[in-house]
Design an enzyme around this catalytic site. Structure first.
Site, mmCIF file in Angstrom:
data_model
loop_
_atom_site.group_PDB
_atom_site.id
_atom_site.type_symbol
_atom_site.label_atom_id
_atom_site.label_comp_id
_atom_site.label_asym_id
_atom_site.label_seq_id
_atom_site.Cartn_x
_atom_site.Cartn_y
_atom_site.Cartn_z
ATOM 1 N N LYS A 188 17.316 3.288 -57.814
ATOM 2 C CA LYS A 188 18.783 3.250 -57.742
ATOM 3 C C LYS A 188 19.210 3.081 -56.301
ATOM 4 C CE LYS A 188 22.028 6.314 -57.256
ATOM 5 N NZ LYS A 188 23.080 5.560 -56.504
ATOM 6 N N GLY A 191 19.192 11.378 -49.005
ATOM 7 C CA GLY A 191 20.641 11.504 -48.954
ATOM 8 C C GLY A 191 21.064 12.841 -48.393
ATOM 9 N N SER A 192 22.237 13.283 -48.801
ATOM 10 C CA SER A 192 22.802 14.516 -48.267
ATOM 11 C C SER A 192 22.114 15.747 -48.842
ATOM 12 C CB SER A 192 24.297 14.588 -48.580
ATOM 13 O OG SER A 192 24.508 14.805 -49.970
ATOM 14 N N GLY A 196 20.896 16.449 -52.640
ATOM 15 C CA GLY A 196 19.489 16.774 -52.823
ATOM 16 C C GLY A 196 19.293 18.044 -53.630
ATOM 17 N N CYS A 242 19.129 9.090 -40.119
ATOM 18 C CA CYS A 242 18.993 10.506 -40.438
ATOM 19 C C CYS A 242 18.282 11.306 -39.356
ATOM 20 C CB CYS A 242 18.284 10.670 -41.775
ATOM 21 S SG CYS A 242 16.750 9.732 -41.909
ATOM 22 N N GLU A 283 25.907 17.459 -39.352
ATOM 23 C CA GLU A 283 25.504 16.062 -39.241
ATOM 24 C C GLU A 283 26.735 15.158 -39.344
ATOM 25 O OE1 GLU A 283 21.896 13.296 -40.904
ATOM 26 O OE2 GLU A 283 22.948 14.529 -42.365
#
Length: 485
Positions: free
Chosen positions: A176, A228-229, A233, A285, A384
């Site tokens: 995805k 991802g974030s 997660g 990241c 972040e």
């Protein structure tokens, strides 16, 4: 752009969404519509993709390693041959300069070739019977249907980290892409068919969080890899636990430190804290956004970093042009998020050395920004931002530098600048992070694992460790005393 593929790729064919739902992609460069026809996978589409992968698994698992490798190598060749097209698609969707996008495709090309070399070479172990009369075998088997959920900042890298080791070990896959950058991944279908992957071995879906949630909850998926974030997660991990306890690996971002000691090559440290940091508009990241500088060289460093960020602003522009170094943020949502940090910093009274504002009146451009000595509890220092902004603070000695570096819930990347190799290795050993760059911004390599400590996630991608994420050990004991006379 014309000739943009927007359909789902399931069982070797491009198909529209069963629900008819679509999403629109707007250029972060000038707000123009790129496409409003990107298909969003519904529950039926997810089930179809997983069913196709499940059906294809036995034959792909049993395909000779050298044949799987040949297909993987052909796919790598096709990625390389289509680099211009894929880079333009990535640039149009999320604003990555085409010059950067090409580099972020060449890396995955190397990854596919690296893991092709492992296909058919995952060895097991054996142990002699000794006194117990039992011959022991450990063999490593593929998990089955695996899934990967990509973040938007590096589609090709993240897809390769997930799919290539899965292919080498005989798994099948459902990928995805992010709703912010789906176009290049949509183009994969034709390349997968040209490479010779059998139908169902790799399937590509598009959509936002709900599609990822369906994959995480799916009872027929054996492993899911997510980038991802931290919040998303955790949701993936919870879904895996609530469904079938599928294997999970998570890469959840960071707030990485750069430690610059007084014996460092200052120009090198400035270069990697500016140009290297900004190469994807700070949307990396493991980028070192907390820059810690030893007090004695801080004044000189601050002047140099100010000039470097000011010069970087002049190199921002249309990401479709080859000579553009730095582009806009991925979309309006990301732009608004980053701007909220900049506005909040001003309201908190954080000193802005340079930048801190929007650039222009179109698109999602943000001026490269340097915050000076923010409070350690300031949002711009501890959270972040995922944009073109760093915070500079000073330290007295090595112990304080390490303490400041580790004062975060994250632990993904880090960088140490010093000409003292003993200090470099000593400090690297004490930093709580999964990756350390010495005298250079950290760069990934196909040969080495990538992943984080603490709340930056767990599991590893790339290198031999990445391969282990897609196999499970099976132990077989043989009684050697049967029939003994």
């Amino acid at each position: 752009m014309t000739d943009i593929q927007t359909n789902l790729f399931i069982n070797g064919q491009y198909v529209p969404s069963s629900s008819g739902e679509t999403l629109s992609i707007y250029s972060p460069n000038d707000d123009s519509l790129v496409s409003d026809k990107v298909q969003v996978a519904g529950e039926k589409d997810v089930d179809n993709a997983v069913a196709a992968a499940k059906k294809a698994f036995p034959a792909w698992r049993d395909t000779a390693g050298h044949k799987r490798a040949a297909i993987m190598l052909k796919f790598a060749d096709l990625l390389e041959a289509n680099i211009d097209k894929l880079a333009k698609l990535e640039s149009a969707a999320m604003g990555q300069p085409v010059s950067v996008a090409k580099k972020m495709i060449l890396g995955p090309v190397a990854l596919w070739r690296y893991y092709a070399g492992y296909s058919g070479k995952v060895a097991g172990e054996s142990f002699p019977p000794d006194e117990d009369g039992t011959y022991k075998i450990v063999q490593y088997e593929p998990i089955g249907v695996c899934a990967g959920i990509c973040a938007w900042n590096g589609t090709h890298v993240l897809a390769a980290w997930k799919m290539a080791p899965a292919m080498a070990t005989g798994n099948t896959f459902v990928l995805k892409s992010s709703e912010k950058s789906p176009l290049a991944a949509c183009a994969y279908g034709d390349l997968l068919n040209q490479a010779g992957f059998p139908p169902g071995v790799i399937n590509v879906l598009t959509g936002a969080g709900p599609v990822g949630s369906m994959l995480a909850h799916h009872m027929d998926i054996g492993k899911i890899a997510f980038t991802g974030s931290a919040a998303a997660g955790r949701a993936v991990m919870a879904a895996a636990a609530k469904s079938n306890l599928k294997h999970v690996s998570l890469e959840l971002g960071g707030k990485s430190p750069a430690l610059i000691f007084d014996d460092a090559d200052l120009d090198n440290a400035v270069e990697h804290s500016s140009t290297s940091f900004l190469r994807n508009s700070g949307q990396i990241c493991f980028a070192a956004s907390r820059v810690l500088v030893q007090e004695s060289i801080a004044p000189k460093f601050i002047e140099k970093i100010k000039d470097a960020f000011s010069n970087a602003e002049k190199q921002m522009g249309d990401p479709s042009l080859e000579d553009t170094a730095f582009g806009p943020l991925a979309d309006k949502k990301q732009f608004e998020r980053v701007m909220s940090f900049l506005t909040g910093a001003r309201e908190e009274g954080v000193q802005v050395l340079v930048g801190g504002e929007r650039l222009g009146d179109k698109g999602t451009f943000v001026k490269p920004t340097v915050f000076l000595n923010p409070d350690i509890n300031s949002k711009v220092y501890k959270d972040e931002i995922f944009g073109p902004a760093i915070s500079v603070r000073t330290f007295k000695d090595e112990d304080e530098a390490i303490e400041l570096a580790n004062a975060t819930t994250y632990g993904l990347g880090s960088t140490v600048y010093t000409n003292d190799i003993a200090r470099a290795l000593r400090v690297a050993g004490k930093i709580e992070a999964g990756t350390v760059g010495i005298n250079s911004a950290f760069n990934t390599s196909p040969q080495t694992p990538f992943g984080g400590f603490k709340q930056s996630g767990y599991g590893r991608e790339s290198g031999p460790e990445g391969l282990k994420e897609y196999v499970q050990p099976k132990t077989i004991h043989i009684n050697m005393n049967v029939g003994k006379k």
